[in-house]
Design an enzyme around this catalytic site. Structure first.
Site, PDB file in Angstrom:
ATOM      1  N   ASN A  99       0.791  -1.228   0.000  1.00  0.00           N
ATOM      2  CA  ASN A  99       0.000   0.000   0.000  1.00  0.00           C
ATOM      3  C   ASN A  99       0.823   1.278   0.000  1.00  0.00           C
ATOM      4  O   ASN A  99       0.347   2.316  -0.460  1.00  0.00           O
ATOM      5  CB  ASN A  99      -0.929  -0.015   1.223  1.00  0.00           C
ATOM      6  CG  ASN A  99      -1.564   1.315   1.493  1.00  0.00           C
ATOM      7  OD1 ASN A  99      -2.450   1.749   0.767  1.00  0.00           O
ATOM      8  ND2 ASN A  99      -1.113   1.985   2.545  1.00  0.00           N
ATOM      9  N   TYR A 168       3.042   9.777 -10.727  1.00  0.00           N
ATOM     10  CA  TYR A 168       2.107   8.894 -10.028  1.00  0.00           C
ATOM     11  C   TYR A 168       1.425   7.943 -11.004  1.00  0.00           C
ATOM     12  O   TYR A 168       1.363   6.726 -10.781  1.00  0.00           O
ATOM     13  CB  TYR A 168       1.084   9.743  -9.285  1.00  0.00           C
ATOM     14  CG  TYR A 168       0.105   8.959  -8.443  1.00  0.00           C
ATOM     15  CD1 TYR A 168       0.469   8.484  -7.187  1.00  0.00           C
ATOM     16  CD2 TYR A 168      -1.189   8.722  -8.890  1.00  0.00           C
ATOM     17  CE1 TYR A 168      -0.436   7.780  -6.402  1.00  0.00           C
ATOM     18  CE2 TYR A 168      -2.101   8.015  -8.116  1.00  0.00           C
ATOM     19  CZ  TYR A 168      -1.716   7.547  -6.865  1.00  0.00           C
ATOM     20  OH  TYR A 168      -2.614   6.843  -6.105  1.00  0.00           O
TER      21      TYR A 168
END
Length: 263
Positions: A99, A168
């Site tokens: 994560n 990203y």
């Protein structure tokens, strides 16, 4: 760094063991608390010890065992120490929730993005995910009984970008390739690998979306968000499946966010 060497007998056997990276806040905290509440033993990994301790304290009494481990997933030595601590404390590993991640500098056009900022996002989101997946894969392959599950946190950006999000978005697209390759290679060893792509979960990282987020047409508009607990419950469902079943890809998003169609 936690250096416990004795296997926690209470946390082996019936209890399943998970590693959650980026467990000090946001989605990582919500997932870690959900698993602890369900009785999992969970290693909480992150760069700062204080938020990890807060995550452990947020779980109700009587749940699973929490082990906090300071680790920067972009550093191979930290990742090796993290999974070594899990092996020493719990004896096995059933789940990695991969994560940990960063958006990087928000709103920066590609022509102005510093290389150091690009490298930081790549090191955390992609290289860190690989290092953790590799360590988990090795442990799951070698342990008895063999096997386990890896769930990668992909993001809606694994499908389509937001404006000014080149680093990203590139890493989240790459994470999809990592998920597919690991899923294929893990078949022989009972290692199931899937990915959850999340859109607009209400966390500190998405706080600004409700007041205004840059849209593809150049306008700024508020966007709906969803409760991060709904993400945590989805991850737990994926984690609770027998290894003979796998959610390869799941998309969990705020229903009315501008993603499907033209917004």
């Amino acid at each position: 760094m936690n250096t416990a060497k004795t296997i926690d007998e209470e946390s082996t056997g019936a209890r399943k063991v998970a590693v959650v990276t980026g467990a000090g806040s946001g989605i990582g905290r919500a997932v870690a608390v959900e698993l602890l509440t369900a009785g999992w033993s969970v290693a909480l990994a992150g760069r700062r010890p204080e938020p990890l301790a807060q995550t452990a304290a947020a779980a109700p009494a009587g749940g699973g065992t929490a082990l906090t481990v300071r680790a920067d997933v972009s550093r191979p030595e930290d990742v090796a120490a993290l999974f070594g601590a899990v092996r020493d404390r719990f004896g096995r590993l059933d789940l990695l929730f991969n994560n940990a991640g960063t958006f990087g500098p928000g709103g920066v056009p590609v022509e102005e993005l510093p290389y150091d900022a690009w490298r930081h996002v790549v090191d955390t989101n992609l290289n860190g995910a690989f290092l953790c997946a590799q360590a988990a894969y090795r442990q799951m392959k070698e342990q008895d009984p063999q096997g386990g599950r890896i769930i990668n946190n992909g993001s809606i950006s694994a499908h389509t970008p937001r404006p000014h999000s080149v680093a990203y978005t590139a890493t989240k697209h790459a994470l999809t390739g990592l998920t597919k390759s690991l899923s294929l290679d893990g078949r022989l060893y009972g290692i199931a690998v899937g990915q959850i792509d999340i859109g607009n979960a209400a966390t500190d990282m998405t706080a600004g979306m409700q007041t205004g987020a840059l849209q593809a047409n150049g306008e700024t508009a508020p966007e709906p968000v969803m409760d991060v607990a709904d993400v945590a419950r989805t991850v737990r469902h994926m984690a609770d499946l027998p290894l003979e079943a796998n959610v390869q890809f799941a998309t969990v998003m705020a229903t009315a966010m501008p993603y499907v169609g033209r917004g």
